[in-house]
Design an enzyme around this catalytic site. Structure first.
Site, PDB file in Angstrom:
ATOM      1  N   ARG A 280      30.976  38.805  50.181  1.00  0.00           N
ATOM      2  CA  ARG A 280      32.371  38.901  50.607  1.00  0.00           C
ATOM      3  C   ARG A 280      32.595  40.270  51.239  1.00  0.00           C
ATOM      4  O   ARG A 280      31.879  41.229  50.963  1.00  0.00           O
ATOM      5  CB  ARG A 280      33.305  38.648  49.416  1.00  0.00           C
ATOM      6  CG  ARG A 280      33.301  37.176  49.040  1.00  0.00           C
ATOM      7  CD  ARG A 280      34.271  36.839  47.946  1.00  0.00           C
ATOM      8  NE  ARG A 280      33.688  36.962  46.621  1.00  0.00           N
ATOM      9  CZ  ARG A 280      34.270  36.497  45.520  1.00  0.00           C
ATOM     10  NH1 ARG A 280      35.425  35.886  45.588  1.00  0.00           N
ATOM     11  NH2 ARG A 280      33.695  36.634  44.331  1.00  0.00           N
TER      12      ARG A 280
ATOM     13  N   TYR B  94      33.141  23.711  49.954  1.00  0.00           N
ATOM     14  CA  TYR B  94      34.060  24.452  49.068  1.00  0.00           C
ATOM     15  C   TYR B  94      35.482  23.947  49.283  1.00  0.00           C
ATOM     16  O   TYR B  94      36.189  23.596  48.329  1.00  0.00           O
ATOM     17  CB  TYR B  94      33.951  25.934  49.396  1.00  0.00           C
ATOM     18  CG  TYR B  94      34.822  26.856  48.574  1.00  0.00           C
ATOM     19  CD1 TYR B  94      34.573  27.078  47.220  1.00  0.00           C
ATOM     20  CD2 TYR B  94      35.879  27.553  49.171  1.00  0.00           C
ATOM     21  CE1 TYR B  94      35.352  27.962  46.479  1.00  0.00           C
ATOM     22  CE2 TYR B  94      36.656  28.441  48.442  1.00  0.00           C
ATOM     23  CZ  TYR B  94      36.396  28.638  47.093  1.00  0.00           C
ATOM     24  OH  TYR B  94      37.171  29.519  46.373  1.00  0.00           O
TER      25      TYR B  94
ATOM     26  N   THR C  64      41.032  37.939  46.832  1.00  0.00           N
ATOM     27  CA  THR C  64      41.308  38.877  45.739  1.00  0.00           C
ATOM     28  C   THR C  64      40.067  39.736  45.504  1.00  0.00           C
ATOM     29  O   THR C  64      38.943  39.253  45.654  1.00  0.00           O
ATOM     30  CB  THR C  64      41.705  38.089  44.481  1.00  0.00           C
ATOM     31  OG1 THR C  64      42.887  37.356  44.788  1.00  0.00           O
ATOM     32  CG2 THR C  64      41.981  38.992  43.298  1.00  0.00           C
TER      33      THR C  64
ATOM     34  N   ASP D   8      30.566  29.594  30.768  1.00  0.00           N
ATOM     35  CA  ASP D   8      29.945  29.894  32.062  1.00  0.00           C
ATOM     36  C   ASP D   8      28.489  29.473  32.024  1.00  0.00           C
ATOM     37  O   ASP D   8      27.886  29.441  30.938  1.00  0.00           O
ATOM     38  CB  ASP D   8      30.040  31.415  32.343  1.00  0.00           C
ATOM     39  CG  ASP D   8      30.017  31.741  33.825  1.00  0.00           C
ATOM     40  OD1 ASP D   8      28.968  31.515  34.452  1.00  0.00           O
ATOM     41  OD2 ASP D   8      31.045  32.201  34.353  1.00  0.00           O
TER      42      ASP D   8
HETATM   43  P1  NAD Z   1      32.632  34.314  40.770  1.00  0.00           P
HETATM   44  O1  NAD Z   1      31.473  33.713  41.486  1.00  0.00           O
HETATM   45  O2  NAD Z   1      32.595  35.768  40.437  1.00  0.00           O
HETATM   46  O3  NAD Z   1      32.920  33.528  39.415  1.00  0.00           O
HETATM   47  C1  NAD Z   1      32.720  32.155  39.267  1.00  0.00           C
HETATM   48  C2  NAD Z   1      32.070  31.918  37.914  1.00  0.00           C
HETATM   49  O4  NAD Z   1      31.943  30.501  37.709  1.00  0.00           O
HETATM   50  C3  NAD Z   1      30.674  32.518  37.792  1.00  0.00           C
HETATM   51  O5  NAD Z   1      30.562  33.287  36.625  1.00  0.00           O
HETATM   52  C4  NAD Z   1      29.755  31.297  37.744  1.00  0.00           C
HETATM   53  O6  NAD Z   1      28.561  31.530  37.033  1.00  0.00           O
HETATM   54  C5  NAD Z   1      30.667  30.261  37.109  1.00  0.00           C
HETATM   55  N1  NAD Z   1      30.263  28.879  37.387  1.00  0.00           N
HETATM   56  C6  NAD Z   1      30.033  28.312  38.603  1.00  0.00           C
HETATM   57  N2  NAD Z   1      29.682  27.023  38.461  1.00  0.00           N
HETATM   58  C7  NAD Z   1      29.693  26.768  37.122  1.00  0.00           C
HETATM   59  C8  NAD Z   1      29.427  25.612  36.339  1.00  0.00           C
HETATM   60  N3  NAD Z   1      29.040  24.452  36.898  1.00  0.00           N
HETATM   61  N4  NAD Z   1      29.561  25.684  34.988  1.00  0.00           N
HETATM   62  C9  NAD Z   1      29.941  26.852  34.402  1.00  0.00           C
HETATM   63  N5  NAD Z   1      30.197  27.971  35.093  1.00  0.00           N
HETATM   64  C10 NAD Z   1      30.072  27.932  36.443  1.00  0.00           C
HETATM   65  O7  NAD Z   1      33.942  33.982  41.648  1.00  0.00           O
HETATM   66  P2  NAD Z   1      35.448  34.478  41.493  1.00  0.00           P
HETATM   67  O8  NAD Z   1      35.814  35.258  42.680  1.00  0.00           O
HETATM   68  O9  NAD Z   1      35.649  35.060  40.154  1.00  0.00           O
HETATM   69  O10 NAD Z   1      36.219  33.087  41.586  1.00  0.00           O
HETATM   70  C11 NAD Z   1      36.662  32.406  40.419  1.00  0.00           C
HETATM   71  C12 NAD Z   1      37.504  31.206  40.804  1.00  0.00           C
HETATM   72  O11 NAD Z   1      38.616  31.617  41.608  1.00  0.00           O
HETATM   73  C13 NAD Z   1      36.751  30.152  41.609  1.00  0.00           C
HETATM   74  O12 NAD Z   1      37.172  28.877  41.210  1.00  0.00           O
HETATM   75  C14 NAD Z   1      37.191  30.418  43.030  1.00  0.00           C
HETATM   76  O13 NAD Z   1      37.146  29.256  43.830  1.00  0.00           O
HETATM   77  C15 NAD Z   1      38.627  30.897  42.828  1.00  0.00           C
HETATM   78  N6  NAD Z   1      39.075  31.751  43.939  1.00  0.00           N
HETATM   79  C16 NAD Z   1      38.700  33.061  44.014  1.00  0.00           C
HETATM   80  C17 NAD Z   1      39.122  33.820  45.086  1.00  0.00           C
HETATM   81  C18 NAD Z   1      38.797  35.288  45.208  1.00  0.00           C
HETATM   82  O14 NAD Z   1      39.234  35.915  46.179  1.00  0.00           O
HETATM   83  N7  NAD Z   1      38.100  35.896  44.291  1.00  0.00           N
HETATM   84  C19 NAD Z   1      39.895  33.240  46.112  1.00  0.00           C
HETATM   85  C20 NAD Z   1      40.212  31.894  46.004  1.00  0.00           C
HETATM   86  C21 NAD Z   1      39.817  31.154  44.901  1.00  0.00           C
HETATM   87  N1  UDP Z   2      33.027  39.645  57.136  1.00  0.00           N
HETATM   88  C1  UDP Z   2      32.525  40.632  57.981  1.00  0.00           C
HETATM   89  N2  UDP Z   2      31.417  41.327  57.585  1.00  0.00           N
HETATM   90  C2  UDP Z   2      30.792  41.115  56.388  1.00  0.00           C
HETATM   91  C3  UDP Z   2      31.320  40.129  55.516  1.00  0.00           C
HETATM   92  C4  UDP Z   2      32.442  39.399  55.920  1.00  0.00           C
HETATM   93  O1  UDP Z   2      33.063  40.869  59.074  1.00  0.00           O
HETATM   94  O2  UDP Z   2      29.775  41.799  56.112  1.00  0.00           O
HETATM   95  C5  UDP Z   2      34.216  38.888  57.561  1.00  0.00           C
HETATM   96  C6  UDP Z   2      34.113  37.372  57.447  1.00  0.00           C
HETATM   97  O3  UDP Z   2      33.505  36.836  58.610  1.00  0.00           O
HETATM   98  C7  UDP Z   2      35.572  36.968  57.316  1.00  0.00           C
HETATM   99  C8  UDP Z   2      36.191  38.144  56.545  1.00  0.00           C
HETATM  100  O4  UDP Z   2      35.283  39.239  56.680  1.00  0.00           O
HETATM  101  O5  UDP Z   2      36.184  36.876  58.572  1.00  0.00           O
HETATM  102  C9  UDP Z   2      36.401  37.845  55.059  1.00  0.00           C
HETATM  103  O6  UDP Z   2      35.201  37.334  54.561  1.00  0.00           O
HETATM  104  P1  UDP Z   2      34.967  36.987  53.023  1.00  0.00           P
HETATM  105  O7  UDP Z   2      33.587  36.437  52.924  1.00  0.00           O
HETATM  106  O8  UDP Z   2      35.291  38.165  52.211  1.00  0.00           O
HETATM  107  O9  UDP Z   2      36.039  35.881  52.641  1.00  0.00           O
HETATM  108  P2  UDP Z   2      36.692  34.604  53.362  1.00  0.00           P
HETATM  109  O10 UDP Z   2      38.097  34.997  53.476  1.00  0.00           O
HETATM  110  O11 UDP Z   2      36.078  34.365  54.716  1.00  0.00           O
HETATM  111  O12 UDP Z   2      36.435  33.511  52.419  1.00  0.00           O
END
Ligand code: NAD
Ligand code: UDP
Length: 328
Positions: free
Chosen positions: A187, A146, A176, A32
């Site tokens: 979020r 993204y 998630t 990371d």
């Molecule tokens: P997060 O921001 O908590 O974790 C991402 C991590 O990646 C961080 O620790 C950050 O420092 C590290 N990182 C970013 N760019 C980097 C780089 N260039 N080199 C090394 N480390 C780097 O986010 P998360 O929710 O844990 O998401 C993790 C993954 O899951 C991501 O790829 C995200 O797109 C994917 N994802 C998450 C969700 C969700 O709901 N949490 C939904 C869809 C996809």
């Molecule tokens: N949202 C909201 N109030 C907040 C933060 C988010 O109403 O303070 C809404 C946002 O506009 C979206 C939904 O909640 O419609 C989920 O947002 P999030 O950023 O968690 O994830 P997304 O699914 O949009 O990537």
């Protein structure tokens, strides 16, 4: 002992994946650069002899000593506020970072799983979203950095599979949540819970009729683990299909946190998807997987975690806003 490299290990999902693989008896290398992660998410692993950590930006050449069996590429900003703030890093980690990790997987003959997202479906025109849907993404909108990075990530992963015969897996993760999310990552769950804990009104963006379907982290991690060990190379949705509008969700959080706040309405961010719900038929069939944690239980566990944070952490989470990115 099987060895796995997990990028994004100091983030929310990456740190839970480190725990899962350690519990399953793997040797885990976490990587990371802390751009959106936090060392406190992995500090409990510091003295674990089966864990090592490499601080590194995966957009630069990635090297790991010795053999590797699996790579899980989870490094990427994941919250809309994060990727609006660091759009170029977001594009780079999805493209250059993924390219580097595919190259590493090829040289080590390792199987690689990449973290894709429901955002590849954009603001979806079909509901619920199944893996066959090609999506509706605005390439040049603020979220495009993204969404398109993740779409490119899927394409280059399939190309490595087809050209080099690399063993690849693609998970499309739907919203998630759980302990270790950053309170100020913007979020909706940390935003609402932080507001409830600080005694502030809950900010609903738009009229709150947009929907999401929230998956508890333990369910997500189990789905990812099963997908990695499966033999399926095409994308698989992992998420919880229990859908709710953001307005109803805010009311649920007010009830759960026993707070007396109201909701207030703010502008809807540009390209905010209006509805989102995974079709998980494929995951059920392939992986014998379904989410088991109810939203009520998962939210309670998450709120209990946020309640343990210090006042300093609670208040350093300045309220960030989307003011520059509101829907015209
Ligand atoms: P997060 O921001 O908590 O974790 C991402 C991590 O990646 C961080 O620790 C950050 O420092 C590290 N990182 C970013 N760019 C980097 C780089 N260039 N080199 C090394 N480390 C780097 O986010 P998360 O929710 O844990 O998401 C993790 C993954 O899951 C991501 O790829 C995200 O797109 C994917 N994802 C998450 C969700 C969700 O709901 N949490 C939904 C869809 C996809
Ligand atoms: N949202 C909201 N109030 C907040 C933060 C988010 O109403 O303070 C809404 C946002 O506009 C979206 C939904 O909640 O419609 C989920 O947002 P999030 O950023 O968690 O994830 P997304 O699914 O949009 O990537």
């Amino acid at each position: 002992m099987k060895k796995v490299l997990i990028t994004g290990a100091a983030g929310f999902l990456g740190s839970h994946l480190c725990d899962k693989f350690l519990n399953e008896g793997y040797y885990v290398i976490g990587m990371d650069n802390f751009i959106t992660g936090d060392v406190k998410n992995i500090v409990h692993l510091k003295n674990n002899p089966q864990f090592e950590f490499i601080e590194h930006d995966v957009t630069c050449f990635v090297n790991v000593e010795g053999g590797l069996d699996y790579i899980l590429h989870f490094a990427s900003p994941a919250s809309p506020i994060d990727y609006l703030k660091i759009p170029i890093q977001t594009l780079k980690v999805g493209s250059l970072g993924t390219h580097n990790l595919l190259g590493l997987a090829k040289s080590k003959k390792a199987r690689i799983l990449i973290a894709s997202t429901s955002e590849v479906y954009g603001d979806p025109l079909i509901h619920p979203q199944s893996e066959e849907y090609y999506g509706n993404v605005n390439t040049i909108g603020p979220r495009g950095v993204y969404d398109e990075a993740k779409r490119f990530q899927e394409s280059i992963t399939m190309a490595y599979h087809r050209v080099h015969g690399l063993e690849t897996r693609i998970v499309r993760i739907f919203n998630t949540y759980g302990p270790r999310m950053r309170l100020n990552d913007g979020r909706v769950i940390p935003a609402f819970m932080g507001q409830a804990l600080r005694g502030e009104d809950l900010t609903i963006f738009g009229d709150g009729s947009q929907t999401r379907s929230f998956c508890y982290v333990d369910d997500q991690v189990e789905g990812i683990f099963r997908l990695l060990l499966s033999d399926y190379v095409y994308p698989v949705n992992i998420g919880n299909p229990h859908e709710i509008s953001i307005r109803d969700f805010a009311e649920e959080i007010i009830k759960l946190t026993k707070s007396s706040q109201k909701v207030i309405y703010k502008d809807l961010p540009v390209d905010d998807p209006m509805q989102r719900k995974p079709d998980i038929t494929l995951a059920k069939k392939l992986l014998d997987w379904i989410p088991l944690v109810s939203r009520k239980d998962g939210m309670l566990r998450t709120f209990n975690y946020f309640e343990t944070l210090s006042n300093e952490e609670l208040y350093k989470s300045e309220h960030k806003s989307f003011d520059n990115h509101i829907r015209k």
